[in-house]
Design a protein around this motif. Structure first.
Motif, mmCIF file in Angstrom:
data_model
loop_
_atom_site.group_PDB
_atom_site.id
_atom_site.type_symbol
_atom_site.label_atom_id
_atom_site.label_comp_id
_atom_site.label_asym_id
_atom_site.label_seq_id
_atom_site.Cartn_x
_atom_site.Cartn_y
_atom_site.Cartn_z
ATOM 1 N N ILE A 55 -13.592 2.851 9.560
ATOM 2 C CA ILE A 55 -12.543 3.878 9.414
ATOM 3 C C ILE A 55 -11.188 3.203 9.226
ATOM 4 O O ILE A 55 -10.377 3.617 8.393
ATOM 5 N N ALA A 56 -10.928 2.145 10.005
ATOM 6 C CA ALA A 56 -9.664 1.415 9.875
ATOM 7 C C ALA A 56 -9.544 0.781 8.493
ATOM 8 O O ALA A 56 -8.467 0.795 7.889
ATOM 9 N N VAL A 57 -10.636 0.242 7.964
ATOM 10 C CA VAL A 57 -10.632 -0.342 6.611
ATOM 11 C C VAL A 57 -10.321 0.736 5.583
ATOM 12 O O VAL A 57 -9.512 0.524 4.672
ATOM 13 N N ALA A 58 -10.937 1.899 5.726
ATOM 14 C CA ALA A 58 -10.685 2.993 4.778
ATOM 15 C C ALA A 58 -9.220 3.421 4.816
ATOM 16 O O ALA A 58 -8.601 3.641 3.756
ATOM 17 N N LEU A 59 -8.668 3.536 6.010
ATOM 18 C CA LEU A 59 -7.251 3.904 6.128
ATOM 19 C C LEU A 59 -6.346 2.829 5.525
ATOM 20 O O LEU A 59 -5.352 3.139 4.875
ATOM 21 N N THR A 60 -6.701 1.569 5.745
ATOM 22 C CA THR A 60 -5.909 0.467 5.210
ATOM 23 C C THR A 60 -5.962 0.443 3.688
ATOM 24 O O THR A 60 -4.943 0.222 3.021
ATOM 25 N N ILE A 61 -7.125 0.684 3.126
ATOM 26 C CA ILE A 61 -7.258 0.739 1.663
ATOM 27 C C ILE A 61 -6.450 1.899 1.108
ATOM 28 O O ILE A 61 -5.758 1.757 0.097
ATOM 29 N N LEU A 62 -6.508 3.046 1.766
ATOM 30 C CA LEU A 62 -5.694 4.193 1.343
ATOM 31 C C LEU A 62 -4.208 3.852 1.416
ATOM 32 O O LEU A 62 -3.445 4.176 0.503
ATOM 33 N N GLY A 63 -3.816 3.161 2.476
ATOM 34 C CA GLY A 63 -2.422 2.724 2.599
ATOM 35 C C GLY A 63 -2.024 1.768 1.488
ATOM 36 O O GLY A 63 -0.907 1.842 0.960
ATOM 37 N N LEU A 64 -2.912 0.851 1.116
ATOM 38 C CA LEU A 64 -2.638 -0.083 0.021
ATOM 39 C C LEU A 64 -2.463 0.663 -1.297
ATOM 40 O O LEU A 64 -1.542 0.367 -2.065
ATOM 41 N N ILE A 65 -3.324 1.628 -1.551
ATOM 42 C CA ILE A 65 -3.224 2.418 -2.788
ATOM 43 C C ILE A 65 -1.881 3.134 -2.845
ATOM 44 O O ILE A 65 -1.188 3.105 -3.871
ATOM 45 N N ILE A 66 -1.489 3.767 -1.756
ATOM 46 C CA ILE A 66 -0.203 4.474 -1.718
ATOM 47 C C ILE A 66 0.948 3.491 -1.891
ATOM 48 O O ILE A 66 1.894 3.751 -2.636
ATOM 49 N N TYR A 67 0.853 2.339 -1.228
ATOM 50 C CA TYR A 67 1.915 1.332 -1.315
ATOM 51 C C TYR A 67 2.083 0.824 -2.740
ATOM 52 O O TYR A 67 3.206 0.756 -3.257
ATOM 53 N N VAL A 68 0.984 0.476 -3.393
ATOM 54 C CA VAL A 68 1.062 -0.072 -4.754
ATOM 55 C C VAL A 68 1.490 1.004 -5.752
ATOM 56 O O VAL A 68 2.284 0.743 -6.658
ATOM 57 N N ASP A 69 0.991 2.216 -5.598
ATOM 58 C CA ASP A 69 1.309 3.286 -6.558
ATOM 59 C C ASP A 69 2.723 3.840 -6.409
ATOM 60 O O ASP A 69 3.358 4.187 -7.406
ATOM 61 N N PHE A 70 3.222 3.940 -5.173
ATOM 62 C CA PHE A 70 4.482 4.648 -4.970
ATOM 63 C C PHE A 70 5.638 3.797 -4.454
ATOM 64 O O PHE A 70 6.787 4.193 -4.576
ATOM 65 N N ILE A 71 5.348 2.652 -3.843
ATOM 66 C CA ILE A 71 6.423 1.896 -3.216
ATOM 67 C C ILE A 71 6.728 0.603 -3.962
ATOM 68 O O ILE A 71 7.870 0.359 -4.347
ATOM 69 N N ASP A 72 5.716 -0.242 -4.161
ATOM 70 C CA ASP A 72 5.962 -1.555 -4.756
ATOM 71 C C ASP A 72 4.780 -1.980 -5.620
ATOM 72 O O ASP A 72 3.836 -2.620 -5.139
ATOM 73 N N ALA A 73 4.852 -1.650 -6.903
ATOM 74 C CA ALA A 73 3.784 -2.040 -7.827
ATOM 75 C C ALA A 73 3.755 -3.552 -8.034
ATOM 76 O O ALA A 73 2.743 -4.107 -8.458
ATOM 77 N N GLY A 74 4.833 -4.230 -7.711
ATOM 78 C CA GLY A 74 4.897 -5.681 -7.839
ATOM 79 C C GLY A 74 4.007 -6.415 -6.850
ATOM 80 O O GLY A 74 3.811 -7.629 -6.971
ATOM 81 N N PHE A 75 3.467 -5.706 -5.887
ATOM 82 C CA PHE A 75 2.576 -6.346 -4.923
ATOM 83 C C PHE A 75 1.322 -6.882 -5.600
ATOM 84 O O PHE A 75 0.758 -7.884 -5.157
ATOM 85 N N MET A 76 0.899 -6.242 -6.682
ATOM 86 C CA MET A 76 -0.263 -6.744 -7.432
ATOM 87 C C MET A 76 0.033 -8.130 -8.007
ATOM 88 O O MET A 76 -0.844 -8.995 -8.046
ATOM 89 N N THR A 77 1.265 -8.363 -8.431
ATOM 90 C CA THR A 77 1.661 -9.685 -8.933
ATOM 91 C C THR A 77 1.586 -10.720 -7.817
ATOM 92 O O THR A 77 1.149 -11.852 -8.040
ATOM 93 N N ILE A 78 2.008 -10.336 -6.619
ATOM 94 C CA ILE A 78 1.928 -11.246 -5.467
ATOM 95 C C ILE A 78 0.472 -11.603 -5.185
ATOM 96 O O ILE A 78 0.150 -12.763 -4.920
ATOM 97 N N LEU A 79 -0.410 -10.613 -5.268
ATOM 98 C CA LEU A 79 -1.828 -10.887 -5.054
ATOM 99 C C LEU A 79 -2.388 -11.811 -6.131
ATOM 100 O O LEU A 79 -3.204 -12.687 -5.841
ATOM 101 N N GLU A 80 -1.974 -11.611 -7.373
ATOM 102 C CA GLU A 80 -2.444 -12.465 -8.465
ATOM 103 C C GLU A 80 -1.984 -13.909 -8.294
ATOM 104 O O GLU A 80 -2.680 -14.840 -8.685
ATOM 105 N N GLN A 81 -0.818 -14.105 -7.720
ATOM 106 C CA GLN A 81 -0.279 -15.451 -7.554
ATOM 107 C C GLN A 81 -0.891 -16.185 -6.367
ATOM 108 O O GLN A 81 -0.762 -17.398 -6.270
#
Length: 150
Positions: free
Chosen positions: A77-103
């Motif tokens: 359940i915690a993993v599911a909530l964390t994944i949902l939080g990541l989706i919201i974060y990347v979509d609405f707050i900081d799309a540049g986080f994907m670049t950080i992950l790629e690096q």
């Protein structure tokens, strides 16, 4: 105390710990230090341990398999909530986080959000089982005593 309440309250605790930790990393400009992300393991272990211990003390449940499944359920359940939080974060707050992950050296190049979500889900489920199994090795011989009844 109902098992579902134990699972959800501890899953929310794990989620809050991870979100708070990432927020602190963001505030101090450490979000690009991928090694710090391994500290998520500590939040997961704490939450699962707390869930199992609560189930043993409050519900007087000392069956190995029952507590093992409770730990896995809490973490998933915690993993599911964390994944949902990541989706919201990347979509609405900081799309540049994907670049950080790629690096970072862990993920590689040409990442998409669905690929990251899939990888986190697999890793999260695996760590749920592993963390629950590790903690159950401690609790497998743990018996509820009469002095612990409250």
């Amino acid at each position: 105390m109902a098992s579902n309440k134990i699972i959800f309250s501890n899953a929310l605790l794990i989620f809050a710990g991870i979100v708070g930790f990432f927020l602190i990393m963001k505030i101090f400009g450490l979000e690009d230090v991928s090694e710090l992300r391994f500290l998520n393991f500590a939040f997961v272990l704490y939450g699962i341990n707390r869930a199992i211990k609560t189930n043993i003390i409050k519900n007087h449940e000392s069956l190995y398999f029952s507590n093992f499944l409770l730990g896995i359920g809490t973490s998933i359940i915690a993993v599911a909530l964390t994944i949902l939080g990541l989706i919201i974060y990347v979509d609405f707050i900081d799309a540049g986080f994907m670049t950080i992950l790629e690096q970072s050296s862990f993920w590689g190049q040409n990442l998409s959000l669905p690929l990251v979500v899939f990888a986190l889900a697999i890793e999260g489920i695996a760590s749920s089982v592993i963390c629950s199994f590790i903690l159950m090795q401690y609790y497998k011989n743990y018996k509820v005593s009469n002095t612990m009844v409250t």
